[in-house]
Design a protein around this motif. Structure first.
Motif, short mmCIF file in Angstrom:
data_model
loop_
_atom_site.label_atom_id
_atom_site.label_comp_id
_atom_site.label_asym_id
_atom_site.label_seq_id
_atom_site.Cartn_x
_atom_site.Cartn_y
_atom_site.Cartn_z
N ILE A 1 22.58 40.88 -7.52
CA ILE A 1 22.05 42.01 -8.21
C ILE A 1 21.46 41.93 -9.34
O ILE A 1 20.31 42.37 -9.83
N HIS A 2 21.88 40.81 -10.05
CA HIS A 2 21.25 40.41 -11.30
C HIS A 2 19.93 40.19 -11.53
O HIS A 2 19.46 39.33 -10.63
N ASP A 3 19.28 40.77 -12.41
CA ASP A 3 17.77 40.75 -12.45
C ASP A 3 17.54 40.07 -13.72
O ASP A 3 16.43 39.84 -14.00
N VAL A 4 18.49 39.69 -14.63
CA VAL A 4 18.55 38.70 -15.63
C VAL A 4 18.43 37.25 -15.32
O VAL A 4 19.08 36.85 -14.50
N SER A 5 17.68 36.52 -16.04
CA SER A 5 17.67 35.16 -15.59
C SER A 5 18.33 34.31 -16.43
O SER A 5 18.37 33.03 -16.33
N THR A 6 18.49 34.78 -17.93
CA THR A 6 19.29 33.79 -18.80
C THR A 6 20.62 34.25 -19.25
O THR A 6 20.45 35.48 -19.72
N PHE A 7 21.65 33.73 -19.19
CA PHE A 7 22.94 34.04 -19.65
C PHE A 7 23.48 33.19 -20.67
O PHE A 7 23.15 32.09 -20.79
N GLU A 8 24.26 33.67 -21.72
CA GLU A 8 24.94 32.86 -22.50
C GLU A 8 26.29 32.92 -22.69
O GLU A 8 26.66 34.43 -22.67
N VAL A 9 27.08 32.01 -22.81
CA VAL A 9 28.43 32.28 -22.49
C VAL A 9 29.21 31.55 -23.53
O VAL A 9 28.94 30.48 -24.00
N GLY A 10 30.05 32.11 -24.19
CA GLY A 10 30.90 31.73 -25.52
C GLY A 10 32.31 32.44 -25.46
O GLY A 10 32.61 33.28 -24.74
N GLY A 11 33.09 32.10 -26.05
CA GLY A 11 34.58 32.51 -26.29
C GLY A 11 34.64 33.58 -26.96
O GLY A 11 33.52 34.24 -27.44
N PRO A 12 35.96 34.32 -27.11
CA PRO A 12 36.05 35.28 -27.78
C PRO A 12 35.97 35.37 -29.20
O PRO A 12 35.84 36.53 -30.01
#
Ligand SMILES: NC(=O)c1ccc[n+]([C@@H]2O[C@H](COP(=O)([O-])OP(=O)(O)OC[C@H]3O[C@@H](n4cnc5c(N)ncnc54)[C@H](OP(=O)(O)O)[C@@H]3O)[C@@H](O)[C@H]2O)c1
Length: 303
Positions: free
Chosen positions: A200-211
Motif C-alpha cells: 500500500i505504501h505510496d511513499v518512496s523514501t524511508f529513514e530508519v533510526g533507533g529510539p
C-alpha cells in the motif's frame, strides 16, 4: 512472492532473508560467494545464487522470475578500479534497470542516512547519486536510508564494546559531539520485510533510526557504565583519524575506514521529515537491549 536479496549473505542481508522466510516468502540470497544466510530463521534455508552486481550479464539470470528485488550490497573501502561510484551508482542502476526489464514489481534499495549527491565525501556523494540513478532506472524504487546498524557481528558496537573495556584512555572522533541514532539491524530487516509484504505504501523514501539519539561520547560513556569501566575520553582531531584510516585500509580487515570517519564528521540521525520505523509499526530496540547480544559482552541476553 519470490524475492532476490542482493547481498543476502551480509550483515543486514542475512537478517532480511531470515525475516522474509519467516513471513513465507520464497527467497534467493544473491552474493558472489555462498555463505550462511538467513539469520533468525534456523528451520529454513534460502536458495543461494552466485552473481556479481558488477557483472551486468550475471544480474539478469539471478533475478529471473522474482517479483521483488532488494539491493543490500555494500562497499566500504575503494580498491583498484572498484570505487563507491562504480558500486553504489553504476552497479545499483544496472540492478534497477535489469529489475525493470525483468518485470520485477518492487525494488528496495538500501542507502544511508545523510546520502547527499553534493557531499564532499566520495562515499556520501555516491550514496546520494546512487539513489537518483536507481530511481531513473526503476521509478517506483523504495529507498530505505538507515542510520548506523548495531547487532551481533556488527562493525560498530562490537568494536566499541571491545575497545571501551580494553583501553584506559579512549580516543574520541573529534570532540565526540556527533549525534548518532544506532538502530538494531533486526529492526531494519523487519522494515524491509514489511515494505515488501504491504503493497500500500505510496511513499518512496524511508529513514530508519533507533529510539534514542546520543552524542558519540555519550554512547561511549553509556557502554563504559554498562561494563563498570572508567576510560579517560580524549578528543582526537578528525584529520588524524583520516590519516590513520588511510593506513588502516591496507590491512585485510581494516578496523575503521575513511568513509566511516567521513560519516562521523556529521550527525547521523533521521531528519524527522520522512516515514520510518514507527510508520511501519515497528517499536525499535534500544541500544541497552542490543549490548547483551554482542559477542563477548558477558551480559545475559534478555531479548
Ligand atoms: N552496516 C551499517 O551500519 C549500515 C548503515 C547504513 C547503511 N548500510 C547499508 O546497508 C547495506 C548492507 O550493508 P552491510 O553492512 O550488511 O554489508 P556487508 O555485511 O558488507 O554485506 C555485503 C553483502 O553484499 C555482497 N556483495 C558484495 N559485493 C558484491 C558484488 N559485487 N556482487 C554481489 N554481491 C556482493 C556480500 O557478499 P559477497 O562478498 O560474498 O559477494 C554480502 O552479502 C549497504 O548498502 C550499506 O551501505 C549499512
Amino acid at each position: 512472492m519470490k524475492v532476490a536479496v542482493f547481498g543476502g549473505t551480509g550483515f543486514l542481508g542475512r537478517r532480511i532473508v531470515g525475516r522474509l522466510l519467516d513471513k513465507g516468502f520464497e527467497v534467493l540470497a544473491v552474493s558472489r560467494r555462498a555463505r550462511r544466510a538467513a539469520v533468525g530463521s534456523e528451520a529454513k534455508a534460502p536458495d543461494q545464487v552466485k552473481a556479481d552486481i558488477l557483472d551486468r550479464s550475471s544480474i539478469g539470470p539471478a533475478i529471473a522470475g522474482s517479483n521483488a528485488v532488494v539491493n543490500a550490497v555494500s562497499l566500504y573501502v575503494e580498491h583498484g578500479g572498484l570505487t563507491f561510484e562504480r558500486m553504489h551508482v553504476t552497479a545499483a542502476a544496472d540492478l534497477a534497470s535489469a529489475a525493470r526489464q525483468a518485470g520485477v514489481e518492487r525494488l528496495v534499495h538500501i542507502s544511508g542516512i545523510g546520502a547527499d549527491p553534493r557531499s564532499a565525501s566520495r562515499y556520501i556523494k555516491a550514496r546520494g547519486r546512487g539513489e537518483g540513478a536507481v530511481r531513473n532506472s526503476f521509478p517506483d524504487t523504495i529507498v530505505l536510508r538507515s542510520a548506523v546498524m548495531i547487532g551481533p557481528d556488527d562493525a560498530f558496537l562490537t568494536t566499541l564494546v571491545r575497545l571501551v573495556r580494553l583501553l584506559p584512555v579512549y580516543p574520541l572522533f573529534g570532540q565526540g559531539a556527533t549525534r548518532l541514532q544506532p538502530v538494531y539491524v533486526g529492526d531494519v530487516a523487519e522494515a524491509v520485510s514489511r515494505l515488501l509484504a504491504d503493497p500500500i505504501h505510496d511513499v518512496s523514501t524511508f529513514e530508519v533510526g533507533g529510539p534514542r539519539i546520543l552524542r558519540y561520547r555519550e554512547l561511549v560513556r553509556e557502554i563504559a557504565r554498562t561494563f563498570g569501566v572508567h576510560p579517560i575520553l580524549v578528543p582526537m582531531p578528525f584529520a588524524a583519524w583520516s590519516t590513520l584510516a588511510l593506513a588502516a585500509e591496507f590491512l585485510p580487515t581494516p578496523p575503521f575506514t575513511r568513509n566511516q570517519i567521513d560519516l562521523m564528521r556529521q550527525d547521523n540521525v533521521t531528519t524527522g521529515g520522512m516515514p520510518g520505523l514507527p510508520e511501519l509499526g515497528i517499536e525499535p530496540l534500544d541500544i541497552e537491549q542490543v549490548i547483551p547480544m554482542i559477542e563477548g559482552s558477558g551480559i545475559k541476553t534478555r531479548t
